[in-house]
Design an enzyme around this catalytic site. Structure first.
Site, PDB file in Angstrom:
ATOM      1  N   LYS A   1      -7.915   1.066  -2.334  1.00 49.60           N
ATOM      2  CA  LYS A   1      -7.462   0.888  -1.041  1.00 49.60           C
ATOM      3  C   LYS A   1      -7.473   2.096  -0.449  1.00 49.60           C
ATOM      4  O   LYS A   1      -7.813   2.095   0.694  1.00 49.60           O
ATOM      5  CB  LYS A   1      -6.185   0.105  -1.282  1.00 49.60           C
ATOM      6  CG  LYS A   1      -5.301   0.055   0.035  1.00 49.60           C
ATOM      7  CD  LYS A   1      -6.038  -1.241   0.955  1.00 49.60           C
ATOM      8  CE  LYS A   1      -5.421  -1.167   2.352  1.00 49.60           C
ATOM      9  NZ  LYS A   1      -3.901  -1.459   2.434  1.00 49.60           N
TER      10      LYS A   1
ATOM     11  N   LYS B   1      -0.927   6.658   8.156  1.00 50.61           N
ATOM     12  CA  LYS B   1      -0.085   6.784   6.843  1.00 50.61           C
ATOM     13  C   LYS B   1      -1.034   6.796   5.846  1.00 50.61           C
ATOM     14  O   LYS B   1      -0.806   7.291   4.846  1.00 50.61           O
ATOM     15  CB  LYS B   1       1.041   5.502   6.818  1.00 50.61           C
ATOM     16  CG  LYS B   1       1.398   4.995   5.414  1.00 50.61           C
ATOM     17  CD  LYS B   1       2.046   3.604   5.396  1.00 50.61           C
ATOM     18  CE  LYS B   1       2.162   3.127   3.981  1.00 50.61           C
ATOM     19  NZ  LYS B   1       2.334   1.672   3.836  1.00 50.61           N
TER      20      LYS B   1
ATOM     21  N   THR C   1       0.946  -1.249  -0.049  1.00 49.00           N
ATOM     22  CA  THR C   1      -0.084  -0.005   0.032  1.00 49.00           C
ATOM     23  C   THR C   1       0.819   1.218  -0.125  1.00 49.00           C
ATOM     24  O   THR C   1       1.785   1.398   0.971  1.00 49.00           O
ATOM     25  CB  THR C   1      -0.871   0.015   1.240  1.00 49.00           C
ATOM     26  OG1 THR C   1      -1.682  -1.186   1.041  1.00 49.00           O
ATOM     27  CG2 THR C   1      -1.735   1.325   1.328  1.00 49.00           C
TER      28      THR C   1
END
Lengths: 319, 319, 319, 319
Positions: free
Chosen positions: D190, D265, D108
């Site tokens: 995502k 994050k 990711t």
């Protein structure tokens, strides 16, 4: 443009009343002042209290005001009121013959309404003898209005040949008269300034509360900030903590000053303007949430906006 | 307390280096300065550049610094570093005999670490000849450090008999020296001030961008704000819009000034302190989000914090 | 407590009208329904449209309603209206003899007003034959009101002997009837739920807009979220993006649904409640700012709250 | 595209390790798995623990992995690591002959890095025998990785002829395999999903705390929300209040689950992506502020992100 000899005033509310009174006191005694307001009681009281300073006459409609005066001031709450006053067919200002006249709107309203009125004035303006319309919102509150120390932010260029006359007229009711560059820019400056000041008031309220809870003396801390990076008008003139600025509303039970619901209104207008020009507002939305929540609460409504300090649960030193 | 004759300095980073240099220049030529830093290169460079002003000697550990000097300054990045420097068994400052010595921490750190160190100093202090520890964080940035114009916010009462000595020492490196009332209150003032200044910088950035997009000239608008309710240090000294304040970092490619990741750090420390004392922070969390997002971006990192203006998509006048 | 035989209804607005209609349809034909509203036109229309289902009689005051019925429902906009209806001397519900009667307030209002009324009811209650008052706010909107599928959150314990009767009565107008534990907890649940749903609607609006701008197909993305951590009622039932949920207001020009100014009102009530119990609200203040700004704009006002998607500048797929 | 016969895996961290283990268990026993990680210890442990399932060989560089396998998976922390692994001259994947090979990045990371790698792959791809690169980030956490129930969001069109092979491969490590439409859209999904889920977690934490403080039982309230507008995955699966969802990390001391600093994050990456495509983020910045503040605190760091409930001062029922 020469100084007008007959004057009109529309809107005798908390701000308009003392402004019109200062105007009446300072224009030549033999000049006439036409007044109009939806609240007949305010008009009657104004005539009663002002007639010692010169002639004051009630006008039945905005059109009548405009018909009989060469310079008309408007000071009403919202954009829709300004549009009503200027644009209502038959009774609005533009239903009068306004050739060569000067129309000054001191209301703090949304830009769209002001621009709409400005364009309608332009469209109806006589060739060779134009009607002039300026946005000239004020800051300084009811105290500044009473003392004739208002700051005017005027939608005109500094080098516009009409500015000297405008400045002379507005100086009858205020102190600093700022030409902001062109049409609607008086409002732009007012809204941008109030957007910033509303947030600085809140940041200062939060930071002062933090400081006091950490053990600092509010006056000592505020004093240090005056020469530090946290310094601002919100700190040194309108500090939200009671007792820090003895003359500020916070030291007088948050009475006087700028009502919190009006602060909320101005932040809302600024955010609306920001959407139109695609300016990112980040803190402003959180700030609007705070002013909105606090404005709804009867304990804070109608108090000075700096009462957000109390809303935050700020510690209040004994006065 | 009398003026110390031997000095120690721990931490020769971006701030500590020029501060220690000013100290060395202004203490008596025959007094010694012990220095220590994890970065040996910095130590060597410092000794090379400072030795013309007096004796400078490297100490192997913080303990050695403290052993050989009667006044020790510390200037390190974070609370854990301060704790390491003071508390590490065997090599920390408190492993030395510090009876009667003066320990001044200029770092901007979390209150908890500072209080922990203060209590350890107190616990280890000799009866009748106490060790003294003060928090004395600074504002003014690397420029202020270089020019010896830093503002010190000191954790001491104004009427403390030790304050005159502290003031005399800190004045070797700074301008205004503010006694904030007692232990840890220097840090409290620093964090509260920076909390407010970080938010005022952002509110001013947002409002200036709005103003410019609405058509206002940034210098004209900023100038009007100087005497209006939106006025602040963030407007008149460190305006985030390039060209408004010619000396500000924003007018120099956002170079110099206060790095955005350090602003983020300070806002975070303030919010952490606020949680501990149950002070409501509202704007601060949104502000922390902005500084956090911008700090992560390589285009903004290491630049002056006012680069949030660019992060916001602010319109930048040609310089 | 046995099932009441005579009924009263106060408040025939957008929600109250269809609820009262369902009540009238489902109570025994020979039972009476007393109705009252400040809007006489609504009363007359209700009597005209409902009389085929049984006897409906206008009552001049809230007191008259309560005097002549053993169970009274109230459904009015705000806390001050509820207080007026119950507490006005001479004409309010509590001016009647309410011994043994059942009073059910379905309004979504501030807790303080509800608690004040509950306490007044208790204070005026007859010994041995108590008056009962319950807060029973609803969710499901005007559509749920019309279809008698409302969800009721009731301020009563699940094991309260009166709950079965309450459930039977409320089931005449709704689907799920949830006992929330005790007095005022129906409102507590309603406000807490709406607080969360208002924020989830906004987070989903923001995230969907991001997804679409990054190139994702909104239906595909929404579908994936249904089984992912981003999933919610706001995604799968009331998705703010036009076309994703064909039955949602967003797919019908944001018509129907829950008006944005009512969402703003509920978030405001929740934040006010949160201040009272010292619950930290963080996202909520930013959310209130958004709903407040959007509610003021005539393009969004009176539309379903999910129109915040449009307010955000969300990309709208062609339908 | 046919199923590959030799495999490579780069990145044996908290997620990559169990994923690679599931891969090794489920590919044919006689196929080879090349592994590489900067942490040699992890590689050695992996070889020790996996060799019962088939051949596993350490490769010295990413290039060596790619040279010897027809399908390479990468699972590393950040965009700069992905770029290092693919683009480092001499030792990166693209230094190998990758003609006809399949490269799947499960990390990711920021879109920009992924797009940069995708373009480099394309530029170096052999005519007639292209190298294929797909972004295929996962959700489901370390538990999903261990149980091979991860959800994959894949940057490929549903009707792409290569999708069946990709699906078959990813199904060795996961459950739902979603084709999101095209290159980089796996990451887009995502990030957008996690943006929403991070905010829903926070809104639910705030609303649950409000509900509990107002007197509601958390399980009863959560249960009602399951069929109400406040319902979400954050409520029914990962409820932040201890005890509400017995299997959720919040009921296990906030252990397991998705670490709060990783949530921070991802929100940061989503906000960065939003800036690039001019998607307005409002709640997200406040949310980032909260996750940023909480992540810095050693009491919350490394715990499941839902520990924001504790950060908020949420009331925790006794378990």
């Amino acid at each position: 443009m020469t100084l007008p000899q007959s004057f009109g005033w529309i809107g005798l509310g908390a701000m308009g009343y003392p402004m019109a009174m200062n105007l009446r006191k300072r224009i030549p005694t033999d000049s006439i002042l036409l007044v109009n307001d939806v609240d007949r009681t305010a008009v009657e009281r104004f005539i009663r209290e002002s007639s010692e300073f010169g002639r004051v006459v009630e006008a039945a409609t905005a059109r009548d005001v405009a018909e009989q005066s060469s310079c008309v001031f408007t000071m009403v709450p919202e954009g829709r009121h300004v549009k009503d006053v200027f644009l209502t067919p038959g009774t609005g200002i533009l239903a009068a013959n306004t050739a060569g006249k000067l129309l000054i709107d001191c209301s703090t309203i949304d830009r769209a309404s002001s621009i709409e009125v400005a364009e309608a004035v332009k469209a109806s303006s006589a060739v060779g003898n134009p009607t002039r319309f300026y946005d000239a919102p004020v800051s300084g509150g009811t105290l500044g209005a009473a003392k004739a120390t208002l700051t005017f932010m005027v939608g005109i260029a500094a080098d516009d040949p009409n500015f000297p006359v405008l400045r002379e007229l507005l100086a009858l009711m205020g102190g600093a008269i700022h030409p902001m560059g062109g049409q609607s820019l008086g409002l732009a400056a007012k809204l941008s300034n109030n957007y910033i000041s509303s947030l600085n008031a809140l940041s200062t309220a939060e930071g002062m509360n933090l400081a006091i809870r950490l053990g600092l003396d509010p006056k000592v801390f505020s004093n240090v900030m005056k020469t530090s990076s946290g310094g601002s008008y919100a700190n040194s003139v309108y500090n939200p903590v009671p007792g820090v600025c003895p003359e500020a509303p916070s030291s007088k039970g948050y009475e006087g000053g700028f009502k919190i619901q009006l602060m909320k209104k101005d932040v809302g207008l600024a955010i609306d303007a920001a959407r139109q020009v695609d300016a990112k507002v980040v803190l402003g939305l959180t700030g609007l949430g705070v002013y909105s929540a606090a404005s709804e609460d009867p304990r804070f409504r109608d108090k000075d906006a700096r009462i957000v300090y109390r809303w935050l649960g700020g510690i209040e030193p004994k006065l």
